[in-house]
Design a protein around this motif. Structure first.
Motif: not given
Length: 392
Positions: A155-159, A179-180, A144-145, A150-152
Motif C-alpha cells: 500500500l505504501r509503495l503504490r502511494n 513500512s519496515i 499474520r504479522a 506485506i500488505n502495508d
C-alpha cells in the motif's frame, strides 16, 4: 607324549585360524566405521546448509516492483547474480545468509544504489524502484504479522490517493524504510505488552504471598525482560549512530542519485525527521521496559529485606528461648546443690524448702530480666548510637 604333540598342533592351527579371521574382519569393521563417519559428516553439512544457507548458490526472496506489485514468493535468486546486479559486496550478504529468528543486532548498510537492512525478523534490499525481501529461516511466510507487513508495504509503495489518504511526498525508498520501521516497532510494542502484562501479574501475586515458584517465575521473566531491553537498545543505538553520519544519510537518497540530483551533505531533512520519529518510539519502549526492570529490582530488594527481617525474627526467637533456658538452668543448678544427699543443716529447719525455692526463683527472674534488657539494647542500636560509642 604322542597326545601332547597332537594337542600342541591343534592349538597352533586354531590360533592361526582365529588370527586369519580377525585379519579378515578388521577391514570390514574399519570400513563400516568410516562409512558411519561419512554419513554423520554429510548430515551435519546438510543441517548447517539448512540453517545458514551456506554452500548454497541461491537465496529465497520475494520482490516488489516500483508500483508495489508483489512478485513470485520464495523466488530463488543466484547469489552471484544478486551481487552483480545490485552492486553489492560478498560480505554484505553475510548478515542475510547467517540470519536467525532471534538475531539481536540490527544493521543498515548503504551502498551506491541500494540499502541493505536487517531489522529484527526483516531482511530486505531497498532500491529506488524495487524492494527485495529475503525469507529468513524460522519465519512463517503465512503468519499474520508477515501478511500485515506485506500488505502495508504494498500500500505504501503504490502511494495512491483514496479513503481520505493523500499521496506521500517521500521517495520510493523512504516509503519502504518507513513500512519496515512501522512493522518492527509494532512487533516490539506487542512483545513489550506481553512482557509487561506477565511481569505485572507476577509482582501483583508477590504482594500477597512470597513462594519459591513465584520467585522462580520472576527470575525467568526478569531474564526475558533483559534480553528484550537489550534488543530494543541495540535498535535505538543503530538509529542514533545513523543520525550522526551526514554522508550516509545523503547516500540514502537513491531516487535523487538515480535522476542525477544527489543531495548535499547537509540536505537530508526528510530522512532525518523520519529516523528521529521512530527513534523516539524506540526510546519510549526502552524507557518503559527500563522502568519495569527497575520495579522488578525494587521488588527483589524488598523481598530480600523481608526475608532478612524474617530471618532476624527467627534468630531473635531462638535467643529468647536460649535466655529462658539459661535462667531456668540457674534455678536448677541451685536446686541441684541442695538436693544432694549431703548434710547441709538446712533440712533440720522448717524454712529450708521455702528458702531454696525463693532463692532459685529470684535468681532465675533476675537472670532473665538482665538478658532481656541486653537483647533489647542490641535491637535498638542505631547509627548515631554506634558513632557515639565509637567516638566516646
Amino acid at each position: 607324549m604322542f597326545y601332547s604333540k597332537v594337542a600342541w598342533i591343534r592349538n597352533l592351527a586354531n590360533s592361526r585360524v582365529s588370527r586369519c579371521f580377525r585379519c579378515a574382519t578388521f577391514p570390514v569393521r574399519q570400513e563400516s566405521t568410516s562409512t558411519a563417519a561419512l554419513l554423520l559428516q554429510k548430515n551435519l553439512a546438510i543441517r548447517n546448509n539448512a540453517l545458514y544457507n551456506e554452500g548454497n548458490d541461491s537465496l529465497r526472496c520475494t520482490t516488489l516492483d516500483s508500483q508495489g506489485n508483489l512478485g513470485t514468493p520464495s523466488l530463488e535468486i543466484k547469489r552471484d547474480e544478486l551481487i552483480s546486479t545490485h552492486g553489492l559486496l560478498p560480505r554484505d550478504l553475510r548478515k542475510i545468509e547467517k540470519s536467525r529468528k532471534n538475531d539481536l543486532v540490527p544493521s543498515i548498510l548503504v551502498r551506491e544504489n541500494s540499502i541493505l537492512i536487517s531489522l529484527l525478523t526483516i531482511r530486505a534490499l531497498v532500491k529506488s524502484d524495487m524492494v527485495i525481501l529475503f525469507d529468513s529461516m524460522g519465519i512463517s511466510l503465512e503468519s499474520r504479522a508477515h501478511r500485515t507487513f506485506i500488505n502495508d508495504l504494498m500500500l505504501r509503495l503504490r502511494n495512491q490517493d483514496g479513503n481520505g489518504v493523500t499521496r506521500d511526498p517521500l521517495p520510493y525508498e523512504f516509503r519502504a524504510l518507513e513500512s519496515i520501521f512501522i512493522s518492527a516497532i509494532s512487533n516490539l510494542a506487542a512483545e513489550m505488552k506481553v512482557h509487561l502484562t506477565v511481569t505485572k501479574g507476577i509482582l501483583r501475586d508477590l504482594e500477597y504471598s512470597i513462594t519459591r515458584d513465584k520467585l522462580r517465575f520472576l527470575l525467568v521473566q526478569n531474564k526475558k525482560l533483559s534480553i528484550f531491553h537489550k534488543k530494543v537498545t541495540l535498535m535505538g543505538n543503530m538509529i542514533d549512530d545513523l543520525l550522526d553520519q551526514d554522508d550516509v544519510l545523503c547516500e540514502m537518497y537513491l531516487t535523487a542519485k538515480k535522476i542525477g540530483k544527489p543531495r548535499d551533505e547537509k540536505d537530508h531533512a526528510e530522512i532525518e525527521m523520519l529516523l528521529e520519529t521512530y527513534y523516539s518510539h524506540v526510546d519510549e519502549i526502552v524507557q518503559t521496559v527500563g522502568s519495569m526492570m527497575s520495579n522488578v529490582r525494587t521488588t527483589e530488594e524488598i523481598i530480600n529485606i523481608i526475608l532478612d527481617s524474617n530471618r532476624n525474627q527467627l534468630m531473635l526467637l531462638g535467643l529468647k528461648f536460649s535466655i529462658g533456658l539459661l535462667s531456668l538452668g540457674g534455678a536448677i543448678y541451685i536446686a541441684s546443690l541442695y538436693g544432694m544427699n549431703l548434710e547441709n543443716f538446712i533440712e533440720e529447719g522448717n524454712i529450708g524448702f521455702a528458702l531454696i525455692t525463693t532463692i532459685g526463683c529470684v535468681s532465675m527472674l533476675w537472670l532473665f530480666i538482665y538478658s532481656a534488657r541486653q537483647l533489647q539494647r542490641l535491637q535498638k542500636m542505631t547509627l548515631i548510637g554506634n558513632h557515639k560509642s565509637i567516638f566516646n
